[in-house]
Design a protein around this motif. Structure first.
Motif, PDB file in Angstrom:
ATOM      1  N   VAL A  22       0.969  -1.164   0.042  1.00  0.00           N
ATOM      2  CA  VAL A  22       0.151  -0.243   0.105  1.00  0.00           C
ATOM      3  C   VAL A  22       0.907   1.208   0.007  1.00  0.00           C
ATOM      4  O   VAL A  22       0.695   2.256  -0.839  1.00  0.00           O
ATOM      5  CB  VAL A  22      -0.933   0.003   1.348  1.00  0.00           C
ATOM      6  N   VAL A  23       1.913   1.257   0.908  1.00  0.00           N
ATOM      7  CA  VAL A  23       2.805   2.435   0.832  1.00  0.00           C
ATOM      8  C   VAL A  23       3.518   2.483  -0.352  1.00  0.00           C
ATOM      9  O   VAL A  23       3.634   3.793  -1.101  1.00  0.00           O
ATOM     10  CB  VAL A  23       3.954   2.349   2.049  1.00  0.00           C
ATOM     11  N   ARG A  72       1.015   4.053  -2.923  1.00  0.00           N
ATOM     12  CA  ARG A  72       0.698   5.383  -2.530  1.00  0.00           C
ATOM     13  C   ARG A  72       2.076   6.236  -3.146  1.00  0.00           C
ATOM     14  O   ARG A  72       1.726   7.523  -3.638  1.00  0.00           O
ATOM     15  CB  ARG A  72       0.673   5.482  -1.221  1.00  0.00           C
ATOM     16  N   ASP A  73       3.182   6.012  -2.678  1.00  0.00           N
ATOM     17  CA  ASP A  73       4.474   6.711  -3.482  1.00  0.00           C
ATOM     18  C   ASP A  73       4.375   6.682  -4.795  1.00  0.00           C
ATOM     19  O   ASP A  73       4.838   7.796  -5.402  1.00  0.00           O
ATOM     20  CB  ASP A  73       5.603   5.817  -2.887  1.00  0.00           C
ATOM     21  N   GLU A 131       1.905   9.364  -5.730  1.00  0.00           N
ATOM     22  CA  GLU A 131       2.317  10.774  -5.599  1.00  0.00           C
ATOM     23  C   GLU A 131       3.445  11.198  -6.595  1.00  0.00           C
ATOM     24  O   GLU A 131       3.279  12.429  -7.084  1.00  0.00           O
ATOM     25  CB  GLU A 131       2.795  10.687  -4.235  1.00  0.00           C
TER      26      GLU A 131
END
Length: 420
Positions: free
Chosen positions: A190-191, A194-195, A198
């Protein structure tokens, strides 16, 4: 005894000499403030551990144990010690996210003799698997296996072989560890996603900003030659007046009128340059003078020669009288529209309509149907042409929209102001 580790950025001192080198995991980020979900989970873990501690102690003290009959012969001092250990480690669960390895080591030490620490041990193993890397998790898992083996020797179950007890312990520990590693992998995924999102948004914003800057620089370059032409006219007529101071009043008035009109137009062009030029231009040479509305038929013929079916409707009475800035912008819009049609809708008929008058504004409408049975062209592009056109139309005081209409045709429409 080793040295004291430096204080971490978030203010937590890490005493590295308390842990073996393989258990130091300083790369993991410290936990942030507890969320509502974290509070609920921590309260649930505390209540489960404390409830199990009280239940197990009461059952061991009962004359007829029902939950833990296999350890019913435990002495009172051991039961009291077990109760103290269970309560202490239940409280320690509140810090399991910040110090999961420390809590795990404590469980490995006291778990060799405690029954009430069972729930804490499972939660601790899960926390280590979630918050620490695989190497640390593996060491703690091996320690948990050794702890279970020592517990089976120190406090064996009545009527159950040691091998069976160890097999059940191995199965439960493996399930908890695998569950924790799955949760950790999911969080990392998930991280990572998300990165990526972004970074993609940041790169897109950067491309848009670059396209706008390039378009503004291009406009300024296009105005360069026009402004130079205006100023050269000023110099020419002013020089003529200087050479012939005794010229007839009519010639002087005509020259003065030309100078005034050229100066006014030069000031207007200069304002446009200042409005669009936000940073120094690159060292490349300026582009040559730009076409206007009067050269739209030549642009259509050029596109037809390249294989594009163009239907041009020029509804302007005198295209050469159109202000140069508006004409350049309209020309670039039509040029980009034809280019996009050639790339993305080959073989279709592109209808171009340009109409307007002074005081009403100039309307540009370019539309083409979706291609049927033919793949799009592979002509390379940057994907920022429409962004540059939107910036150009906005700087000119107009608007530009693009997209598919209700019939499925792609429409590129713009309106540009045309003062009286």
């Amino acid at each position: 005894m080793g040295e004291l580790a430096p204080v971490r950025p978030y203010g937590q001192p890490e005493y590295r000499w308390l842990l073996p080198a393989v258990l130091r995991d300083e790369a993991d980020a410290p936990p942030g403030p507890r969320s509502t979900r974290d509070w609920l989970i921590d309260i649930l873990c505390f209540m489960l551990s404390l409830g199990w501690t009280l239940l197990a102690t009461a059952d061991l003290l009962s004359p007829v144990p029902t939950v833990l009959p296999q350890w019913s012969s435990s002495p009172d001092w051991l039961i009291a010690t077990d109760l103290t250990i269970g309560i202490a480690f239940s409280v320690a669960l509140w810090w399991r996210r910040r110090w999961p390895v420390h809590l795990g080591i404590g469980v490995l030490i006291f778990g060799t003799m405690s029954i009430t620490i069972t729930v804490v041990a499972l939660i601790s193993l899960f926390s280590v698997a979630v918050h620490r890397r695989f190497a640390v998790n593996g060491v703690v898992t091996v320690g948990a296996m050794l702890m279970n083996a020592a517990f089976c020797v120190i406090r064996p179950e009545h009527g159950t072989p040691i091998v069976e007890s160890l097999a059940w312990s191995l199965a439960i520990v493996s399930i908890v560890q695998l569950w924790g590693m799955i949760v950790r992998a999911r969080r990392e995924l998930v991280v990572s996603l998300r990165d990526r999102v972004e970074r993609a948004e940041a790169e897109q914003q950067l491309r848009v900003a670059q396209a706008r800057a390039l378009e503004r620089t291009r406009i300024a370059r296009e105005m360069h030659d026009v402004l130079a032409h205006r100023i050269s006219l000023l110099s020419l007529h002013a020089g003529a007046l200087e050479i012939r101071p005794d010229a007839p009043p009519t010639e002087v008035a005509n020259a003065a009128g030309v100078i005034r009109a050229s100066a006014h137009q030069a000031l207007q062009d200069l304002r446009e340059v200042i409005g669009v030029l936000r940073e120094p231009a690159a060292e490349a040479l300026p582009e040559r003078p730009q076409p206007t509305l009067s050269e739209l038929p030549a642009l259509a013929d050029e596109s037809r020669a390249a294989g594009v079916k163009v239907c041009l409707l020029l509804g302007v009475d005198r295209p050469e009288d159109t202000p140069s800035g508006i004409g350049r912008t309209a020309y670039r819009i039509v040029q980009e529209g034809l280019t996009n049609a050639r790339k993305h809708a080959p073989g279709t008929v592109v209808r171009v309509s340009v109409s307007g008058a002074a005081g009403e504004g100039l309307t540009v409408d370019i539309r083409n149907p979706a291609p049927v049975g033919r793949p799009p062209s592979v002509i390379p592009g940057t994907g920022t042409g429409l962004i540059g056109l939107t910036e150009r139309a906005t700087l000119a005081g107009g608007t530009l929209t693009h997209g598919h209409d209700s019939q499925g045709d792609f429409v590129l429409a713009a309106w540009l102001p045309w003062p009286d």
